[in-house]
Design an enzyme around this catalytic site. Structure first.
Site, PDB file in Angstrom:
ATOM      1  N   ASP A  65       0.819  -1.212   0.000  1.00  4.39           N
ATOM      2  CA  ASP A  65       0.000   0.000   0.000  1.00  4.39           C
ATOM      3  C   ASP A  65       0.853   1.262   0.000  1.00  4.39           C
ATOM      4  O   ASP A  65       0.620   2.175  -0.805  1.00  4.39           O
ATOM      5  CB  ASP A  65      -0.935   0.006   1.211  1.00  4.39           C
ATOM      6  CG  ASP A  65      -2.061  -1.014   1.071  1.00  4.39           C
ATOM      7  OD1 ASP A  65      -1.984  -1.875   0.174  1.00  4.39           O
ATOM      8  OD2 ASP A  65      -3.006  -0.955   1.867  1.00  4.39           O
ATOM      9  N   ARG A 102       0.865   6.519  17.084  1.00  2.00           N
ATOM     10  CA  ARG A 102       0.673   7.524  16.027  1.00  2.00           C
ATOM     11  C   ARG A 102       1.283   8.884  16.340  1.00  2.00           C
ATOM     12  O   ARG A 102       1.859   9.522  15.456  1.00  2.00           O
ATOM     13  CB  ARG A 102      -0.813   7.665  15.684  1.00  2.00           C
ATOM     14  CG  ARG A 102      -1.485   6.432  15.081  1.00  2.00           C
ATOM     15  CD  ARG A 102      -0.552   5.498  14.417  1.00  2.00           C
ATOM     16  NE  ARG A 102      -1.193   4.432  13.655  1.00  2.00           N
ATOM     17  CZ  ARG A 102      -0.555   3.347  13.260  1.00  2.00           C
ATOM     18  NH1 ARG A 102       0.722   3.185  13.561  1.00  2.00           N
ATOM     19  NH2 ARG A 102      -1.177   2.421  12.557  1.00  2.00           N
ATOM     20  N   ASP A 142      -6.924   6.265  12.420  1.00  6.60           N
ATOM     21  CA  ASP A 142      -5.523   6.658  12.268  1.00  6.60           C
ATOM     22  C   ASP A 142      -5.346   7.950  11.490  1.00  6.60           C
ATOM     23  O   ASP A 142      -4.442   8.731  11.761  1.00  6.60           O
ATOM     24  CB  ASP A 142      -4.730   5.531  11.613  1.00  6.60           C
ATOM     25  CG  ASP A 142      -4.303   4.472  12.606  1.00  6.60           C
ATOM     26  OD1 ASP A 142      -4.376   4.737  13.817  1.00  6.60           O
ATOM     27  OD2 ASP A 142      -3.896   3.378  12.174  1.00  6.60           O
ATOM     28  N   SER A 195      -6.480  -7.270   8.202  1.00  5.19           N
ATOM     29  CA  SER A 195      -5.324  -6.380   8.217  1.00  5.19           C
ATOM     30  C   SER A 195      -4.759  -6.320   9.625  1.00  5.19           C
ATOM     31  O   SER A 195      -5.470  -6.521  10.611  1.00  5.19           O
ATOM     32  CB  SER A 195      -5.719  -4.977   7.751  1.00  5.19           C
ATOM     33  OG  SER A 195      -6.644  -4.402   8.649  1.00  5.19           O
TER      34      SER A 195
END
Length: 405
Positions: free
Chosen positions: A16, A98, A127, A181
């Site tokens: 990705d 993050r 996110d 995922s």
């Protein structure tokens, strides 16, 4: 956006983000800088350098950094001082990573004179919010590019076709539709999507990658000790360790004993519910130990206030507001409460559980002389309880008389 010339991309080296790197160059005409963070996710990150080079990115614009110690010391441990669990269960493993990634994206953007940062988060998840709120808090004028909100590659088939068209290597295991995922770092592994989307169906065993099945864990319990100084873990079984080393060692123990699995339906910040499976082996052991030492060392008022503040603190972390003034205010109060949270906790690890079975502290508020059922040698006058009860009952008695009961 038309003035943007160079962008720093949060780059994993996976399919990705490789597509995103090339898309930023081809479709947006931008010079791409890649940043890959080692947060203890367990995968080799150095191959990301070769993948970036293969797409024509010069070495001076490829950044790979080992952030494990900073991650645990400056983000995980402060959060653990708060005993933070989102919606009472989730130990915030993805959420807490993050802000650190965003911080380094902004730092690298300044270092390379980039005009923007980019990430691979989708438009449905949390996110995107976490990356961008953190970035704007640190660099209010930074531009953010989120390709998943812009491009028309809305399926894995389209993504792979675009990759092949632009000579991006597609691993064999990416050609079929991924069953779920994952996201991983030193604190946890999370899995969501596909086989997990029906909340009625039990999580298949093959989804778990970080923990042994508790049913198959050792039949003999294992006892460990964790030492704390002013609210932070410092040693395992008497051996001094750095924050990241300690968490990694606890991960190994948690894996062995099947500790830290969580099947959760949560409320995303963007408004929808999602079902995820989390594995936080070392974090669960650590969290139990931290509460264990607080039981001895925190005053009742401070402990209860902390428990009231915790849901708000956890929500701020979950929603991406690590760099907000309200989180910093709460952190100051929480850190103040940890001044005497020092001592040793003994835990029993067995079949998916981490139970506190002993604790001791030079700062302990526990007084055996006061709680003993034997002769307390005058430490506590039981007659005092009568007045205490009557004073607390006064309003209740007045209410009862008004009701005529």
């Amino acid at each position: 956006m038309s003035d943007i010339k160079r962008v720093v991309l949060a780059y994993s080296g996976g399919l990705d983000t490789s597509v995103i790197a090339k898309w930023l160059e081809v479709e947006r005409g931008l010079e791409v800088v890649t940043f890959t963070a080692d947060l203890g996710q367990g995968d080799e990150i150095e191959p990301a350098r070769e993948k970036a080079r293969a797409m024509g990115i010069p070495d001076k614009h490829i950044f790979i950094e080992d952030l494990r110690e900073e991650f645990v010391r400056d983000f995980v441990f402060p959060m653990m001082r708060a005993n933070a669990r989102y919606e009472g269960d989730y130990l915030l493993g993805t959420s807490i990573a993050r802000p650190l990634i965003s911080k380094r994206l902004v730092d690298i953007a300044r270092k390379t004179n980039a005009d923007a940062i980019a990430h691979g988060a989708t438009g449905k998840g949390n996110d995107q919010v976490r990356f961008e709120l953190s970035a704007y808090a640190l660099a209010p004028d930074i531009a953010v590019i989120a390709p998943w909100r812009e491009w028309d590659l809305t399926s894995r088939t389209a993504l792979i076709a675009w990759a092949e068209e632009h000579q991006i290597a597609v691993p064999k295991d990416k050609r079929g539709e991924s069953p779920f995922s994952t996201d991983a770092n030193l604190l946890h592994t999370s899995s969501e999507g596909k086989v997990l989307e029906d909340p009625w169906e039990e999580t298949p065993d093959y989804v778990y990658s970080r923990t042994a099945n508790p049913e198959d864990a050792p039949d003999t319990p294992e006892y460990i000790t964790i030492d704390f100084e002013t609210g932070d873990g410092t040693a395992l079984n008497g051996e001094a360790m750095s924050p990241a080393t300690l968490l990694a060692a606890l991960n190994d123990l948690g894996r062995k004993h099947g500790i830290g699995r969580l099947d959760l339906v949560e409320n995303r910040f963007v408004g929808m519910k999602s079902r995820g499976m989390y594995e936080t082996p070392g974090g669960e052991i650590y969290a139990q130990a931290h509460r264990g030492i607080e039981q001895l060392t925190l005053d009742r008022g401070a402990a209860h206030l902390k428990d009231e503040l915790m849901p708000r603190y956890a929500e701020l972390v979950y929603n991406g507001l690590w760099f907000s003034p309200e989180r910093e205010m709460l952190q100051a109060a929480i850190d103040h409460s940890q001044q005497d949270v020092t001592g040793t906790v003994r835990l029993k690890l067995y079949k998916g559980r981490a139970d506190v079975v002993g604790r001791k502290s030079p700062k302990s508020l526990y007084s055996e002389a006061h709680v003993t059922f034997e002769d307390d040698a005058g430490a506590y006058d039981q007659k005092d309880a009568e007045g205490f009860i009557k004073l607390n009952a006064l309003r209740l008695r007045l209410l009862a008389k008004r009701r005529g009961t």
